[in-house]
Design a protein around this motif. Structure first.
Motif, mmCIF file in Angstrom:
data_model
loop_
_atom_site.group_PDB
_atom_site.id
_atom_site.type_symbol
_atom_site.label_atom_id
_atom_site.label_comp_id
_atom_site.label_asym_id
_atom_site.label_seq_id
_atom_site.Cartn_x
_atom_site.Cartn_y
_atom_site.Cartn_z
ATOM 1 N N ASP A 52 0.822 -1.205 0.000
ATOM 2 C CA ASP A 52 0.000 0.000 0.000
ATOM 3 C C ASP A 52 0.858 1.258 0.000
ATOM 4 O O ASP A 52 2.088 1.190 -0.052
ATOM 5 N N SER A 53 0.176 2.385 0.089
ATOM 6 C CA SER A 53 0.877 3.676 -0.012
ATOM 7 C C SER A 53 1.837 3.916 1.149
ATOM 8 O O SER A 53 2.749 4.723 1.044
ATOM 9 N N SER B 10 -14.134 -5.671 -11.544
ATOM 10 C CA SER B 10 -14.828 -4.518 -10.944
ATOM 11 C C SER B 10 -13.905 -3.695 -10.056
ATOM 12 O O SER B 10 -14.156 -3.530 -8.845
ATOM 13 N N LEU B 11 -12.865 -3.166 -10.627
ATOM 14 C CA LEU B 11 -11.852 -2.440 -9.861
ATOM 15 C C LEU B 11 -12.439 -1.294 -9.062
ATOM 16 O O LEU B 11 -13.337 -0.578 -9.512
ATOM 17 N N GLU B 12 -11.903 -1.116 -7.839
ATOM 18 C CA GLU B 12 -12.329 -0.053 -6.936
ATOM 19 C C GLU B 12 -11.144 0.864 -6.643
ATOM 20 O O GLU B 12 -9.986 0.454 -6.795
ATOM 21 N N ALA C 174 -2.568 0.354 -5.678
ATOM 22 C CA ALA C 174 -1.431 -0.113 -4.867
ATOM 23 C C ALA C 174 -0.370 -0.623 -5.832
ATOM 24 O O ALA C 174 -0.567 -0.618 -7.057
ATOM 25 N N VAL C 175 0.731 -1.084 -5.261
ATOM 26 C CA VAL C 175 1.735 -1.780 -6.072
ATOM 27 C C VAL C 175 1.611 -3.270 -5.771
ATOM 28 O O VAL C 175 1.630 -3.677 -4.597
ATOM 29 N N TYR C 176 1.456 -4.061 -6.800
ATOM 30 C CA TYR C 176 1.288 -5.502 -6.641
ATOM 31 C C TYR C 176 2.594 -6.190 -7.038
ATOM 32 O O TYR C 176 3.133 -5.960 -8.122
ATOM 33 N N GLY D 183 9.420 -9.775 -8.103
ATOM 34 C CA GLY D 183 9.457 -9.013 -9.337
ATOM 35 C C GLY D 183 9.552 -7.538 -8.995
ATOM 36 O O GLY D 183 9.614 -7.163 -7.814
ATOM 37 N N ASN D 184 9.532 -6.684 -10.007
ATOM 38 C CA ASN D 184 9.677 -5.253 -9.772
ATOM 39 C C ASN D 184 8.358 -4.519 -9.598
ATOM 40 O O ASN D 184 8.334 -3.293 -9.526
ATOM 41 N N GLY D 185 7.278 -5.262 -9.522
ATOM 42 C CA GLY D 185 6.007 -4.653 -9.162
ATOM 43 C C GLY D 185 5.203 -4.114 -10.333
ATOM 44 O O GLY D 185 5.743 -3.767 -11.387
ATOM 45 N N THR D 186 3.902 -4.046 -10.114
ATOM 46 C CA THR D 186 2.963 -3.410 -11.049
ATOM 47 C C THR D 186 2.215 -2.345 -10.268
ATOM 48 O O THR D 186 1.534 -2.660 -9.291
ATOM 49 N N ARG D 187 2.397 -1.093 -10.674
ATOM 50 C CA ARG D 187 1.698 -0.007 -9.980
ATOM 51 C C ARG D 187 0.329 0.176 -10.620
ATOM 52 O O ARG D 187 0.216 0.591 -11.762
#
Lengths: 110, 114
Positions: free
Chosen positions: B38-39, B80-82, B87-89, B106-110
């Protein structure tokens, strides 16, 4: 829920200073891992400590696992700007489930 | 020779949309994970698969569905994204799932939901 609290949350120091980061929990873990994360990247493992009281050294970094396997510390000697990053501890159960601490953001100024 | 790679690196989408994040590892590991950061930089496990079998499923909304077609891949589909999904996954892998199995991230997906 197993919680790990890290302190301090933020640390800004001058190059050459020493520092210690703490990772505390009320739960016992089978191992404790420390990771370092740089902006835009994933965490990278620094060390795993397994035995209560264990001390591991990685160049200028010293990691210690508490005797009761509930807490750990990371000490950096003569910090350098390249040490800047987010430091995360993770307690790991026997089943391999990792619970991460809330992180310590370290900034080392030249 | 990337060890754990995930795509895309950035994902900007609107509320209500469905999106997928892909992850592949070439380390020969048998366990793969999805984490959400999270942030405040707090990293929390969402799912874990060992040899394509789901072994950890934390309290995650049903809108999140992982799929592991083989040991080297673990994808994450979100319906159904909210706004709160922003976040970064991070995808991660390990050899085995014991206390001595370090995670390779991995280097993440923002993901940004507007």
């Amino acid at each position: 829920t197993q919680l790990l609290e890290q302190s301090p949350q933020f640390l800004s120091i001058q190059e050459g200073e020493n520092l210690t980061v703490y990772c505390n929990s009320s739960s016992v873990f089978s191992s404790l891992q420390w990771y370092r994360q740089e902006p835009g990247e994933g965490p990278v493992l620094l060390v795993t400590v397994v035995t209560g009281g264990e001390v591991k050294k990685l160049k200028r970094l010293t990691f210690q696992f508490g005797d009761a396997r509930k807490d750990s510390s990371l000490h950096i000697t003569a910090a350098q700007p390249g040490d800047t990053g987010l430091y995360l501890c993770a307690g790991v159960t026997n089943a391999g489930k990792s619970t991460f601490g809330d992180g310590t953001t370290l900034t080392v100024k030249p | 020779d990337t060890a754990v790679s995930q795509t895309p690196k950035y994902l900007v989408t609107q509320m209500g949309n469905d999106k997928s994040i892909k992850c592949e590892q070439n380390l020969g590991h048998d366990t793969m994970y999805w984490y959400k950061q999270d942030s405040k930089k707090f990293l929390k496990i969402m799912f874990s698969y060992n040899n394509k079998e789901l072994i950890i499923n934390e309290t995650v909304p049903n809108r999140f569905s992982p799929k592991s077609p083989d040991k080297a891949h673990l994808n994450l589909h979100i319906n159904s994204l909210e706004l709160g999904d922003s976040a970064v996954y991070f995808c991660a892998s390990s050899q085995g799932n014991s206390y001595n199995s370090p995670l390779h991230f991995g280097n993440g997906t923002r993901l940004t939901v507007t």
